[in-house]
Design an enzyme around this catalytic site. Structure first.
Site, PDB file in Angstrom:
ATOM      1  N   ASP A 230       0.874  -1.172   0.000  1.00  0.00           N
ATOM      2  CA  ASP A 230       0.000   0.000   0.000  1.00  0.00           C
ATOM      3  C   ASP A 230       0.919   1.232   0.000  1.00  0.00           C
ATOM      4  OD1 ASP A 230      -2.423   1.570   0.336  1.00  0.00           O
ATOM      5  OD2 ASP A 230      -1.813   1.875   2.405  1.00  0.00           O
ATOM      6  N   SER A 231       0.311   2.412  -0.073  1.00  0.00           N
ATOM      7  CA  SER A 231       1.107   3.636  -0.008  1.00  0.00           C
ATOM      8  C   SER A 231       1.598   3.897   1.420  1.00  0.00           C
ATOM      9  CB  SER A 231       0.260   4.820  -0.475  1.00  0.00           C
ATOM     10  OG  SER A 231      -0.872   4.954   0.383  1.00  0.00           O
TER      11      SER A 231
ATOM     12  N   CYS B  98      -4.275  -1.852  -1.836  1.00  0.00           N
ATOM     13  CA  CYS B  98      -4.438  -0.441  -2.170  1.00  0.00           C
ATOM     14  C   CYS B  98      -5.450  -0.365  -3.303  1.00  0.00           C
ATOM     15  CB  CYS B  98      -3.086   0.109  -2.622  1.00  0.00           C
ATOM     16  SG  CYS B  98      -3.166   1.746  -3.339  1.00  0.00           S
TER      17      CYS B  98
ATOM     18  N   GLU C 140      -2.321   9.149   8.014  1.00  0.00           N
ATOM     19  CA  GLU C 140      -0.852   9.000   8.032  1.00  0.00           C
ATOM     20  C   GLU C 140      -0.219   9.974   9.026  1.00  0.00           C
ATOM     21  OE1 GLU C 140       1.218   6.859   6.390  1.00  0.00           O
ATOM     22  OE2 GLU C 140      -0.427   5.804   5.391  1.00  0.00           O
TER      23      GLU C 140
ATOM     24  N   CYS D 100     -11.017   2.697  -0.067  1.00  0.00           N
ATOM     25  CA  CYS D 100      -9.596   2.988   0.172  1.00  0.00           C
ATOM     26  C   CYS D 100      -9.237   2.244   1.450  1.00  0.00           C
ATOM     27  CB  CYS D 100      -9.376   4.491   0.349  1.00  0.00           C
ATOM     28  SG  CYS D 100      -7.729   4.906   0.983  1.00  0.00           S
TER      29      CYS D 100
ATOM     30  N   HIS E 294      -7.139   2.766   3.675  1.00  0.00           N
ATOM     31  CA  HIS E 294      -6.907   3.588   4.867  1.00  0.00           C
ATOM     32  C   HIS E 294      -8.205   3.804   5.666  1.00  0.00           C
ATOM     33  CE1 HIS E 294      -3.039   4.724   3.056  1.00  0.00           C
ATOM     34  NE2 HIS E 294      -2.710   5.283   4.203  1.00  0.00           N
TER      35      HIS E 294
END
Ligand code: DGL
Length: 292
Positions: free
Chosen positions: A20-21, A83, A160, A192, A194
């Site tokens: 993932d990012s 992701c 984040e 998403c 997240h």
């Protein structure tokens, strides 16, 4: 005989790459580990380049190539794109380039959504919304379904940045959800990875009639099935391990991630762009035999 085939043995013992990012893919990793406790995982967070959600398809495709190429050098037997942005923009383009299975979230997520309802809201990154991947996947399965997609560019930086439990975050989440509540949705897709980190807030703000769908559950079932069909799964028994690697600052990742996982001891770093540049001449077959 498969049992005596050394390549097959190494492949079964290999780990599953999950990327993932940033910390978003941890919501997928959690589900994968629940379904497959005997498997080992290599988790990569591309924290030097987060967020992915406002990147171009070209960038996302190249990032995916670099990450999967590096993961192959680490002996993974399968890659899970944890992701949605990568799954929406890069999966179809790059899955054929690699000698191992690469799985993504969109189709499993769409299938899970249509089982829950027919007025479906999708919250996702701007890039995923722009790709229309969820709209297409959902309406292909159920042409009668109504789909509303909302891009939420603030969510990933807040998560984040370890800002989940603030009044500001709650206000921002409410403003996006209201757009979907006005449409009288009965289903909400976490488009998403997240966003399930915001689930306690989201589920408080939604009317109780709305069902939430985290595509991680359906994706994990697809992974279980793929391992079984290809004979790549480990035998049940000893619990697997998990390695955490990032492209950015390891301490920051560890600090944010430890609110959900107490098992994170060491976080390594890697420059996947450099790793990709160093392996450009390896063909599918060579990567397969050298690294698996
Ligand atoms: N968690 C990722 C996704 O599911 C990427 C989010 C981002 O970096 O913008 O789309």
């Amino acid at each position: 005989m498969i049992r005596n085939n050394p390549v097959m043995r190494t492949r079964q013992s290999g780990s599953i790459g999950v990327f993932d990012s940033g910390v978003g893919g941890l919501t997928v990793l959690r589900t994968l580990q629940q379904c497959l406790p005997q498997e080992s995982f290599l988790y990569f967070g591309d924290t030097a380049r987060v967020p992915y959600g406002n990147r171009t398809p070209r960038e996302i495709i190249q990032f995916g190539r670099e990450i999967i190429t590096w993961m192959l050098t680490q002996g993974v037997k399968m890659v899970v794109m944890a992701c949605n942005t990568s799954s929406a923009l890069a999966l179809d383009e790059i899955r054929q380039e690699f000698p191992i299975p690469v799985l993504g979230l969109i189709l499993p997520g769409a299938k899970a959504a249509v089982q829950q309802g027919d007025r479906i809201g999708v919250i996702a990154t701007p890039a995923t919304v722009q790709s229309d991947a969820y709209y297409r996947a959902i309406t292909e399965i159920n042409p009668q379904a109504r789909v509303w997609q909302v891009g939420c560019p603030e969510f990933v930086p807040l998560i984040e940045g370890n800002q989940i439990h603030t009044a500001k975050t709650r206000t921002i989440v409410a403003s996006y959800l209201n757009l979907l509540i006005e449409q009288e949705i009965n289903t909400l897709v976490y488009g998403c990875t997240h966003y399930p980190h915001l689930a306690p807030i989201i589920e408080q703000l939604l009317p109780p009639t709305v069902r939430c769908v985290d595509p991680a559950g359906a994706l994990s079932q697809a992974v279980v099935q793929e391992l079984r069909v290809l004979g790549l799964g480990r035998a049940p028994g000893r619990p697997g391990q998990c390695r955490f690697v990032v492209s950015g600052k390891p301490n920051h990742f560890a600090r944010v991630a430890r609110q959900w996982r107490s098992d994170i001891q060491t976080v390594e770093t890697v420059n996947v762009k450099k790793a990709y540049r160093m392996a450009p001449l390896l063909t599918k077959g060579e990567l397969n035999s050298v690294d698996l």
